[in-house]
Scaffold this motif. Structure first.
Motif, mmCIF file in Angstrom:
data_model
loop_
_atom_site.group_PDB
_atom_site.id
_atom_site.type_symbol
_atom_site.label_atom_id
_atom_site.label_comp_id
_atom_site.label_asym_id
_atom_site.label_seq_id
_atom_site.Cartn_x
_atom_site.Cartn_y
_atom_site.Cartn_z
ATOM 1 N N PHE A 40 0.848 -1.199 0.000
ATOM 2 C CA PHE A 40 0.000 0.000 0.000
ATOM 3 C C PHE A 40 0.882 1.246 0.000
ATOM 4 C CE2 PHE A 40 -2.619 -3.338 1.731
ATOM 5 C CZ PHE A 40 -3.839 -3.138 1.085
ATOM 6 N N ALA A 41 0.968 1.871 -1.155
ATOM 7 C CA ALA A 41 1.764 3.091 -1.281
ATOM 8 C C ALA A 41 1.023 4.292 -0.729
ATOM 9 C CB ALA A 41 2.121 3.332 -2.746
ATOM 10 N N ARG A 42 -0.307 4.191 -0.686
ATOM 11 C CA ARG A 42 -1.141 5.261 -0.146
ATOM 12 C C ARG A 42 -2.181 4.663 0.785
ATOM 13 N NH1 ARG A 42 -0.379 10.030 -2.323
ATOM 14 N NH2 ARG A 42 -2.344 10.868 -1.572
ATOM 15 N N GLY A 43 -2.715 5.501 1.650
ATOM 16 C CA GLY A 43 -3.731 5.036 2.589
ATOM 17 C C GLY A 43 -3.116 4.722 3.943
ATOM 18 N N TYR A 44 -3.936 4.831 4.970
ATOM 19 C CA TYR A 44 -3.458 4.677 6.349
ATOM 20 C C TYR A 44 -3.624 3.225 6.803
ATOM 21 C CZ TYR A 44 -4.123 9.672 5.748
ATOM 22 O OH TYR A 44 -4.095 10.953 5.253
ATOM 23 N N TYR A 45 -2.909 2.359 6.121
ATOM 24 C CA TYR A 45 -3.014 0.921 6.375
ATOM 25 C C TYR A 45 -1.981 0.479 7.414
ATOM 26 C CZ TYR A 45 -6.165 0.459 2.387
ATOM 27 O OH TYR A 45 -7.240 0.564 1.543
ATOM 28 N N VAL A 46 -2.473 -0.097 8.495
ATOM 29 C CA VAL A 46 -1.626 -0.557 9.601
ATOM 30 C C VAL A 46 -1.500 -2.077 9.531
ATOM 31 C CG1 VAL A 46 -1.434 -0.714 12.123
ATOM 32 C CG2 VAL A 46 -2.323 1.378 11.062
ATOM 33 N N LYS A 47 -0.299 -2.576 9.749
ATOM 34 C CA LYS A 47 -0.118 -4.029 9.784
ATOM 35 C C LYS A 47 -0.840 -4.609 11.004
ATOM 36 C CE LYS A 47 4.606 -3.526 7.969
ATOM 37 N NZ LYS A 47 6.054 -3.682 8.308
ATOM 38 N N PRO A 48 -1.695 -5.633 10.816
ATOM 39 C CA PRO A 48 -2.300 -6.292 11.977
ATOM 40 C C PRO A 48 -1.198 -6.841 12.885
ATOM 41 C CG PRO A 48 -3.419 -6.927 9.960
ATOM 42 C CD PRO A 48 -2.189 -6.174 9.545
ATOM 43 N N THR A 49 -1.176 -6.387 14.123
ATOM 44 C CA THR A 49 -0.024 -6.591 15.000
ATOM 45 C C THR A 49 -0.429 -7.315 16.275
ATOM 46 O OG1 THR A 49 1.074 -4.621 14.131
ATOM 47 C CG2 THR A 49 1.755 -5.369 16.316
ATOM 48 N N ILE A 50 0.404 -8.291 16.661
ATOM 49 C CA ILE A 50 0.197 -9.027 17.914
ATOM 50 C C ILE A 50 1.487 -9.033 18.713
ATOM 51 C CG2 ILE A 50 -0.383 -11.257 18.959
ATOM 52 C CD1 ILE A 50 -2.075 -11.888 16.542
ATOM 53 N N PHE A 51 1.356 -8.734 19.998
ATOM 54 C CA PHE A 51 2.474 -8.803 20.931
ATOM 55 C C PHE A 51 2.247 -9.936 21.929
ATOM 56 C CE2 PHE A 51 2.984 -4.257 19.814
ATOM 57 C CZ PHE A 51 4.366 -4.216 19.594
ATOM 58 N N ALA A 52 3.287 -10.727 22.185
ATOM 59 C CA ALA A 52 3.281 -11.721 23.256
ATOM 60 C C ALA A 52 4.284 -11.275 24.314
ATOM 61 C CB ALA A 52 3.638 -13.093 22.711
ATOM 62 N N GLY A 53 4.340 -12.028 25.414
ATOM 63 C CA GLY A 53 5.259 -11.671 26.487
ATOM 64 C C GLY A 53 4.929 -10.329 27.115
ATOM 65 N N VAL A 54 3.665 -9.993 27.144
ATOM 66 C CA VAL A 54 3.226 -8.700 27.659
ATOM 67 C C VAL A 54 2.846 -8.821 29.126
ATOM 68 C CG1 VAL A 54 1.508 -6.854 27.388
ATOM 69 C CG2 VAL A 54 2.403 -8.037 25.369
ATOM 70 N N THR A 55 3.176 -7.810 29.905
ATOM 71 C CA THR A 55 2.666 -7.706 31.273
ATOM 72 C C THR A 55 1.607 -6.623 31.296
ATOM 73 O OG1 THR A 55 4.160 -5.981 32.087
ATOM 74 C CG2 THR A 55 4.978 -8.251 32.117
ATOM 75 N N ASN A 56 0.732 -6.711 32.274
ATOM 76 C CA ASN A 56 -0.378 -5.758 32.313
ATOM 77 C C ASN A 56 0.051 -4.352 32.714
ATOM 78 O OD1 ASN A 56 -3.269 -5.661 31.819
ATOM 79 N ND2 ASN A 56 -3.485 -5.073 33.964
ATOM 80 N N GLN A 57 1.310 -4.175 33.076
ATOM 81 C CA GLN A 57 1.801 -2.844 33.431
ATOM 82 C C GLN A 57 2.423 -2.110 32.245
ATOM 83 O OE1 GLN A 57 0.754 -1.811 36.352
ATOM 84 N NE2 GLN A 57 -0.064 -3.902 36.451
ATOM 85 N N MET A 58 2.600 -2.805 31.129
ATOM 86 C CA MET A 58 3.154 -2.152 29.944
ATOM 87 C C MET A 58 2.160 -1.150 29.375
ATOM 88 S SD MET A 58 5.025 -5.269 27.898
ATOM 89 C CE MET A 58 6.478 -6.091 28.533
ATOM 90 N N ALA A 59 2.660 -0.113 28.729
ATOM 91 C CA ALA A 59 1.799 0.910 28.142
ATOM 92 C C ALA A 59 0.842 0.310 27.117
ATOM 93 C CB ALA A 59 2.650 2.003 27.495
ATOM 94 N N ILE A 60 1.311 -0.674 26.335
ATOM 95 C CA ILE A 60 0.450 -1.257 25.303
ATOM 96 C C ILE A 60 -0.690 -2.081 25.904
ATOM 97 C CG2 ILE A 60 2.116 -1.220 23.410
ATOM 98 C CD1 ILE A 60 2.727 -4.170 24.068
ATOM 99 N N ALA A 61 -0.579 -2.431 27.194
ATOM 100 C CA ALA A 61 -1.652 -3.149 27.878
ATOM 101 C C ALA A 61 -2.587 -2.199 28.621
ATOM 102 C CB ALA A 61 -1.075 -4.170 28.856
ATOM 103 N N ARG A 62 -2.206 -0.941 28.724
ATOM 104 C CA ARG A 62 -3.000 0.002 29.520
ATOM 105 C C ARG A 62 -3.644 1.102 28.674
ATOM 106 N NH1 ARG A 62 -2.587 -1.773 34.309
ATOM 107 N NH2 ARG A 62 -3.910 -0.126 35.157
ATOM 108 N N GLU A 63 -2.994 1.487 27.592
ATOM 109 C CA GLU A 63 -3.535 2.567 26.771
ATOM 110 C C GLU A 63 -4.432 2.009 25.666
ATOM 111 O OE1 GLU A 63 -0.981 5.685 25.452
ATOM 112 O OE2 GLU A 63 0.474 5.330 27.062
ATOM 113 N N GLU A 64 -5.485 2.764 25.364
ATOM 114 C CA GLU A 64 -6.381 2.379 24.275
ATOM 115 C C GLU A 64 -5.707 2.765 22.950
ATOM 116 O OE1 GLU A 64 -11.120 2.578 23.334
ATOM 117 O OE2 GLU A 64 -10.154 4.444 23.957
ATOM 118 N N ILE A 65 -5.238 1.771 22.225
ATOM 119 C CA ILE A 65 -4.479 2.022 20.990
ATOM 120 C C ILE A 65 -5.404 2.381 19.843
ATOM 121 C CG2 ILE A 65 -2.876 0.998 19.320
ATOM 122 C CD1 ILE A 65 -1.816 -0.752 21.648
#
Length: 479
Positions: free
Chosen positions: A358-383
């Motif tokens: 995608f050369a144009r457009g706001y296309y985000v790669k579907p992303t998954i994180f493992a090894g996450v703790t609930n104190q990480m920002a990605i577990a607390r902020e609404e992305i």
């Protein structure tokens, strides 16, 4: 696309701003081309719209319930006749793929309106109470309705429908980012023949007209859907005039998966649900909590599911994802993906950067994180994008503790082969709605959250209550 700016709707007429000459370019997120030019209103337009709603209130609120229902039924008929226009508008303004826009996004309009009518017909509007008393429900008055871009017609119909049925008059401020669906809905209202001033719509930004709307002393109630940050400002603005404020705000919902859940189906369902609407749903199950004994297998399944997710043009049919709504939203998501990497979470799929192909457009790669703790920002902020975090838990008690360790409480999800355990856990999750083993939510069910996910409830009979005052007339039936 026309160079003529979209106009607002006040007192039954399409109008340009009284003084403001500012405009806003709404961008098609798939092409980055302009989807619409919006004429932005200012405080004078707020005064005019609120005055029109106030003037219309006495006569409209005095209509019989059946008369108000008949008007809404005409609105439904117009909506259904022009349904394809709404599907196109939603796909164009916020990037929802055709299938999602047709089957879910646009469908919410008639869906909510029909359910509100059903609930109104079943509701007991007056009843005897105590010794000779009469309990009555009356419209609260002039309402300000502020709606977001992510499910534009869902949020709009869930507010406008009950307000109209209750006998309220209103001023709608839709998101300037996605104005096309609201513009079309206002045209439906006009065609349906509602009395002038009952429904008014202002295009504008929060900084330009938000405070003027929510602080206006002639406004009796504010219904707001959006971010928690903005919701706090709305509540503060409305406080000086002690008006009712109903809010549906952010979320960071947990999806608890036990090892006995039927892992393949449960994880697949959870990943796809998180990515639905390109992750732009406040109740998305963005924290996938998996029992430790099944965690590694669950991560493998999630990676396989994500690898099969396709991105595509919103105009095309098929089960693909579209872009996120805007450049600022894209940039925010990219920033938080990088934060997750920097925090030490393990990238299972996706990652930073524009999606491949995608050369144009706001296309985000579907992303998954493992090894996450609930104190990480990605577990607390609404992305608010297609980003899923996976967190292991040891037992039922820890799963509940992690699920509830969030400032939000909009939704929760529980997956288990033991229905009694699923029910037990669901009762302990602090959220406005909890879904067991993939169950959906009906239009008649209350929608709203605990804690910083807001207050009040929308949908069906519960949505009606926010637009009604309760009065008791003592001595109405003297004995």
């Amino acid at each position: 696309m026309s160079d003529q700016p979209l106009r607002s709707y006040i007192g039954g007429r399409w109008v340009s701003p009284a003084r403001s000459t500012q405009t806003f370019e709404a961008i098609n997120p798939a092409t980055e081309a302009r989807a619409a030019l919006v004429a932005l209103c200012g405080p004078e337009d707020v005064e005019n719209a609120v005055a029109a709603a106030r003037a219309a209130f006495p006569a409209y609120s005095a209509l019989l319930l059946d008369e108000r229902i008949a008007l809404v039924e005409r609105l439904i008929a117009v909506f259904e006749r022009r349904y394809d226009e709404m599907v196109t508008a939603i796909s164009t303004e916020m990037g929802a793929p055709y299938d999602l826009s047709c089957n879910s996004q646009a469908e919410c309009g008639p869906g909510h309106l029909k359910e509100t009518i059903r609930a109104a017909k079943a509701m007991e509007w007056e009843r005897a109470i105590g010794t000779g008393g009469r309990l009555v429900h009356e419209p609260i008055g002039v309402c300000v309705l502020i709606t977001p871009w992510n499910w534009p017609i869902n949020q709009l119909a869930a507010k406008v429908g009950p307000a109209l049925i209750a006998g309220c008059t209103m001023v709608l401020k839709p998101s300037e980012v996605a104005p096309l669906s609201a513009q079309l809905f206002a045209a439906f209202i006009d065609e349906a023949g509602f009395p002038p001033g009952v429904f008014n719509m202002l295009h504008g930004t929060g900084p330009m007209i938000g405070n003027a709307l929510t602080s206006d002393p002639d406004v009796d109630m504010v219904s707001f859907t959006g971010s928690t940050r903005a919701g706090i400002q709305v509540a503060k603005s409305a406080a000086d005039t002690v008006k009712r404020v109903s809010q549906e705000l952010g979320g960071k919902s947990a999806n608890i998966v036990f090892a006995d859940a039927g892992l393949e189906a449960a994880i697949t369902r959870g990943v796809l649900h998180c990515f639905n609407n390109t992750g732009q749903s406040c109740n998305a199950p963005t924290r996938l909590l998996v029992e430790a004994s099944a965690y590694d297998q669950a991560v493998e399944i999630a990676a396989e599911v994500a690898a099969k997710v396709k991105l595509g043009d919103p105009r095309d049919k098929g089960p693909h994802l579209g872009p996120v709504v805007s450049k600022p939203q894209y940039d925010k998501i990219q920033h938080l993906i990088q934060v997750g990497i920097d925090e030490g979470a393990r990238l299972v799929s996706g990652g930073p950067g524009r999606a491949d192909g995608f050369a144009r457009g706001y296309y985000v790669k579907p992303t998954i994180f493992a090894g996450v703790t609930n104190q990480m920002a990605i577990a607390r902020e609404e992305i608010f994008g297609p980003v899923l975090v996976m967190i292991p838990f040891a037992d039922e008690a820890e799963a509940i503790a992690i699920a509830n360790d969030t400032p939000y409480g909009l939704a929760g999800y529980v997956q288990s082969g033991d229905l009694n355990r699923a029910r037990r856990v669901a009762r302990q999750v602090r959220a406005g709605s909890v879904h067991i083993n993939g169950a959906g939510q009906d239009y008649c069910s209350p929608f709203g959250g605990y804690k910083q996910s807001g207050n009040g409830r929308e949908w069906g009979e519960f949505g009606l209550h926010d637009f009604l005052e309760v009065k008791v007339i003592n001595g109405f039936d003297p004995t």
